[in-house]
Design a protein around this motif. Sequence first.
Motif, mmCIF file in Angstrom:
data_model
loop_
_atom_site.group_PDB
_atom_site.id
_atom_site.type_symbol
_atom_site.label_atom_id
_atom_site.label_comp_id
_atom_site.label_asym_id
_atom_site.label_seq_id
_atom_site.Cartn_x
_atom_site.Cartn_y
_atom_site.Cartn_z
ATOM 1 N N PRO A 222 -25.874 -10.085 45.022
ATOM 2 C CA PRO A 222 -26.730 -10.549 44.084
ATOM 3 C C PRO A 222 -26.296 -10.070 42.189
ATOM 4 C CG PRO A 222 -28.059 -10.493 45.668
ATOM 5 C CD PRO A 222 -27.280 -9.833 46.530
ATOM 6 N N GLY A 223 -26.049 -10.674 41.575
ATOM 7 C CA GLY A 223 -25.829 -10.250 40.459
ATOM 8 C C GLY A 223 -24.084 -10.082 39.907
ATOM 9 N N GLN A 224 -23.315 -9.928 40.992
ATOM 10 C CA GLN A 224 -21.613 -10.576 41.090
ATOM 11 C C GLN A 224 -21.087 -11.301 41.957
ATOM 12 O OE1 GLN A 224 -20.694 -6.849 43.250
ATOM 13 N NE2 GLN A 224 -22.351 -5.148 42.272
ATOM 14 N N VAL A 225 -20.042 -11.447 41.421
ATOM 15 C CA VAL A 225 -19.262 -12.997 41.240
ATOM 16 C C VAL A 225 -17.939 -12.642 41.546
ATOM 17 C CG1 VAL A 225 -20.232 -14.607 39.763
ATOM 18 C CG2 VAL A 225 -18.559 -12.718 39.506
ATOM 19 N N SER A 226 -16.911 -13.620 42.591
ATOM 20 C CA SER A 226 -15.361 -13.502 42.949
ATOM 21 C C SER A 226 -14.841 -14.322 42.389
ATOM 22 C CB SER A 226 -15.889 -12.729 44.868
ATOM 23 O OG SER A 226 -14.597 -12.097 45.033
ATOM 24 N N SER A 227 -13.601 -14.682 43.334
ATOM 25 C CA SER A 227 -12.474 -15.168 42.611
ATOM 26 C C SER A 227 -12.098 -16.351 44.018
ATOM 27 C CB SER A 227 -11.041 -15.024 41.740
ATOM 28 O OG SER A 227 -10.825 -14.428 42.925
ATOM 29 N N TYR A 228 -11.944 -17.552 43.880
ATOM 30 C CA TYR A 228 -11.454 -18.286 44.974
ATOM 31 C C TYR A 228 -10.345 -17.377 45.957
ATOM 32 C CZ TYR A 228 -13.846 -22.019 43.546
ATOM 33 O OH TYR A 228 -15.193 -22.997 43.031
ATOM 34 N N GLY A 229 -9.938 -17.090 45.495
ATOM 35 C CA GLY A 229 -8.469 -15.743 45.844
ATOM 36 C C GLY A 229 -8.508 -14.652 46.402
ATOM 37 N N GLU A 230 -9.326 -14.072 45.775
ATOM 38 C CA GLU A 230 -10.215 -12.660 46.125
ATOM 39 C C GLU A 230 -11.016 -13.172 47.633
ATOM 40 O OE1 GLU A 230 -12.649 -11.667 42.745
ATOM 41 O OE2 GLU A 230 -10.791 -10.010 41.922
ATOM 42 N N ILE A 231 -11.794 -13.632 47.609
ATOM 43 C CA ILE A 231 -12.636 -14.718 48.601
ATOM 44 C C ILE A 231 -11.122 -14.700 50.499
ATOM 45 C CG2 ILE A 231 -14.000 -16.315 49.730
ATOM 46 C CD1 ILE A 231 -15.216 -14.275 48.515
ATOM 47 N N ALA A 232 -10.048 -15.560 49.443
ATOM 48 C CA ALA A 232 -9.290 -15.632 51.256
ATOM 49 C C ALA A 232 -9.077 -14.257 51.247
ATOM 50 C CB ALA A 232 -8.132 -16.598 50.127
ATOM 51 N N ALA A 233 -8.006 -13.897 50.386
ATOM 52 C CA ALA A 233 -7.971 -12.146 50.600
ATOM 53 C C ALA A 233 -8.766 -11.665 51.788
ATOM 54 C CB ALA A 233 -7.537 -11.487 49.967
ATOM 55 N N ARG A 234 -9.829 -11.590 51.059
ATOM 56 C CA ARG A 234 -11.305 -10.838 51.862
ATOM 57 C C ARG A 234 -11.494 -11.459 53.515
ATOM 58 N NH1 ARG A 234 -15.095 -7.257 48.954
ATOM 59 N NH2 ARG A 234 -14.156 -6.719 46.489
ATOM 60 N N ALA A 235 -10.839 -12.893 53.304
ATOM 61 C CA ALA A 235 -11.223 -13.472 54.922
ATOM 62 C C ALA A 235 -9.740 -13.311 55.914
ATOM 63 C CB ALA A 235 -11.285 -14.764 54.409
ATOM 64 N N GLY A 236 -9.400 -12.511 54.828
ATOM 65 C CA GLY A 236 -7.630 -12.355 56.114
ATOM 66 C C GLY A 236 -6.874 -13.954 55.766
ATOM 67 N N LEU A 237 -6.855 -14.421 54.068
ATOM 68 C CA LEU A 237 -5.978 -16.297 54.193
ATOM 69 C C LEU A 237 -5.403 -15.158 52.998
ATOM 70 C CD1 LEU A 237 -9.110 -18.201 55.543
ATOM 71 C CD2 LEU A 237 -6.875 -17.821 56.720
ATOM 72 N N PRO A 238 -5.241 -14.428 52.778
ATOM 73 C CA PRO A 238 -4.423 -14.301 51.097
ATOM 74 C C PRO A 238 -3.165 -15.169 50.690
ATOM 75 C CG PRO A 238 -3.017 -12.843 52.733
ATOM 76 C CD PRO A 238 -4.097 -13.882 53.377
ATOM 77 N N GLY A 239 -3.538 -15.992 49.623
ATOM 78 C CA GLY A 239 -3.045 -16.825 49.284
ATOM 79 C C GLY A 239 -3.156 -18.196 49.324
ATOM 80 N N ARG A 240 -4.917 -18.567 49.983
ATOM 81 C CA ARG A 240 -5.140 -20.181 50.317
ATOM 82 C C ARG A 240 -6.879 -20.089 49.463
ATOM 83 N NH1 ARG A 240 -3.345 -21.480 55.518
ATOM 84 N NH2 ARG A 240 -4.794 -22.727 54.715
ATOM 85 N N ALA A 241 -6.350 -19.601 48.440
ATOM 86 C CA ALA A 241 -7.876 -19.957 47.137
ATOM 87 C C ALA A 241 -8.323 -21.536 47.211
ATOM 88 C CB ALA A 241 -6.926 -19.475 45.855
#
Length: 176
Positions: free
Chosen positions: A30-49
Amino acid sequence: MTARPETAAAAPAGEAALAAIHATVAKIPPGQVSSYGEIAARAGLPGRARLVGKALGKAPEGVELPWFRVLRSDGRIAFPPQSRPYREQRARLIGEGVRVEHGRVDLARYGWDRNLDFALWAPPDEAAVSRKSAAAGPAEKPAKAKPAARKPGGAKPASPVKAAAPKTAKPAARRR
């Protein structure tokens, strides 16, 4: 074409990819945000924003994901301004203490694990406020300083501003 090394981990596919994205989004504090690309990279899906956007739209019934904490790579809300989802996302972010100006969030300040220096070296009270912004609500503006009181007898208090430097004499006119 080069062959893919056998030791490289394969990216999740299909339902496993969607589950990885949902699990990653659920971890945004809570109180923090992330980008679609960062979420993809953290989920093991780099480049899949784009897949992240589709996965958030296909969240299973009954699963509460903090979808509103996911933004474009430049910190903007992805929905068209003044649309209902835009207003809802903006309101939810503000409710968690995230500052939204003209549909944009400062990712350097509110990004999920973006500012390691701030997390490590900020004064304890500022770092704690940053981490617990959801509990504290929106930050208040500091109070303005009051003007100095007049001295007895009506004289103005000394000004902290330096006196102007004395003017220098003009150089003598040149003769030709």
